[in-house]
Structures are given as C-alpha cells and as structure tokens.
Design a protein around this motif. Structure first.
Motif: not given
Length: 195
Positions: A1-8, A42-47, A52-56
């Motif tokens: 996630g951090r890598c994707a945020v950094a790229g964006l 994107f940063a808010a979504a990653i946070a 794990p329950a939310t990701r599921r």
C-alpha cells in the motif's frame, strides 16, 4: 500500500511540475486536481482497509458493484424494448454505458472478472458466495467482450496471470478455469446473437 501511495504521489508531483512546460496549463491543472483527489481517496482507503474484517467484506462488495454496472450495461441488449440506454454515436455499437466510454467499461468488467475468479477460488469463503462469484463470470465476460476493448482483454490476461502467481492453489486454478470458461461461453453467445 505504501509503495502504491508513493507511486501515485510521485505521479501527482510530476503532473504538477509539468505545468511549468505544458502548452495547455489548464489541462495540466485539471489533471493535477484530479490526481490530488485520487491520492487523497487512495490514502484514506488504505488507512480504512487495514483490518482483516474490513478487507474481507470489500472483495464481495466490489465484485457486486461491478456486476451491477455490467448488468445495467447489458440490460438493453438482453431485454430490448424494456430497457433503453442513451446511445452514443462514437461508441459504434460497443458497450459503453453507464460509464460513457467503452475502454473504461471493458477495464472495469475485466477487473470484476478477475476479482470474481479470486472469490470463487477462496476456500475460506462460503460455498454460496463462491458459486455466485463463479456465476458472475458470464455477464462480466459478455460485457468485457462487448466493449471490444483490446486493452481490457490485455488487462484481463495480465490479471489472470497475476492471480495464478499470487494464489497458485488447486482450488484457485480450478475457479479461474471455470470463470474463464463461463466468460468465454457468454462472449461466444453474444457474438452469435450479433450483439
């Protein structure tokens, strides 16, 4: 996630810097505003999606949303006379509604197809959800095909390869094969019906 945020963030910075040499500063400014919005969301979504329950819950919710868009797009072709979507002369018969652009429609449904293949192969999910995800491959495959987007087909192939690389289990491979077969049969049927 951090890598994707950094790229964006780097893309956003580069776009901002491009305003120094862009011949159309207004267009570059519009792109910068859009990227700033994407970066914040994107940063808010990653946070928000750390637990794990939310990701599921997110995977089936996204798949259901994409399926709803695909079914809406296909509604006019499946039930002509009952549904009538706003035709676009630029689309030339390609599936483009409700997004308004056939490549966007194809990309979205291709992502949905890979996501449904993933859900169908996840043995930790309930059998009903897995079966529904496998069944969703047919309308998603038809919608991807009817967009006539070569980019979407390429993204679909890359997504399938990534899925095999990231989840190389036997149930996942079987689910991918079932989803691919369902999508292909729906695409063949759409072609045979002249859609």
């Amino acid at each position: 996630g951090r890598c994707a945020v950094a790229g964006l963030a780097l893309l956003t910075l580069w776009t901002g810097l491009s305003m120094l040499w862009a011949p159309l500063r207004g267009a570059a400014g519009d792109d910068l505003q859009r990227l700033l919005l994407y970066l914040a969301v994107f940063a808010a979504a990653i946070a928000m999606l750390r637990g794990p329950a939310t990701r599921r819950v997110v995977e089936p919710a996204l798949a259901g949303g994409i399926l709803a868009v695909a079914c809406y797009a296909l509604s006019e072709r499946v039930l002509p006379g009952v549904f009538e979507l706003d035709p676009s002369p630029r689309a030339a018969g390609r599936l483009n509604q409700p997004l308004g652009y056939w490549n966007a429609m194809g990309a979205l449904t291709a992502m949905g197809l890979v996501l449904c293949a993933r859900l169908a192969g996840d043995t930790s999910r309930r059998a009903a959800l897995r079966a529904a995800a496998a069944a969703a491959a047919a309308p998603l495959g038809a919608a991807t095909y009817l967009s006539f987007s070569r980019g979407a087909l390429g993204a679909l192939a890359i997504g399938a390869v990534a899925l095999v690389a990231l989840a190389p289990s036997r149930p996942q491979l079987r689910a991918l094969a079932v989803a691919t077969a369902g999508a292909a049969m729906a695409a063949v049927a759409a072609e045979a019906l002249g859609e």
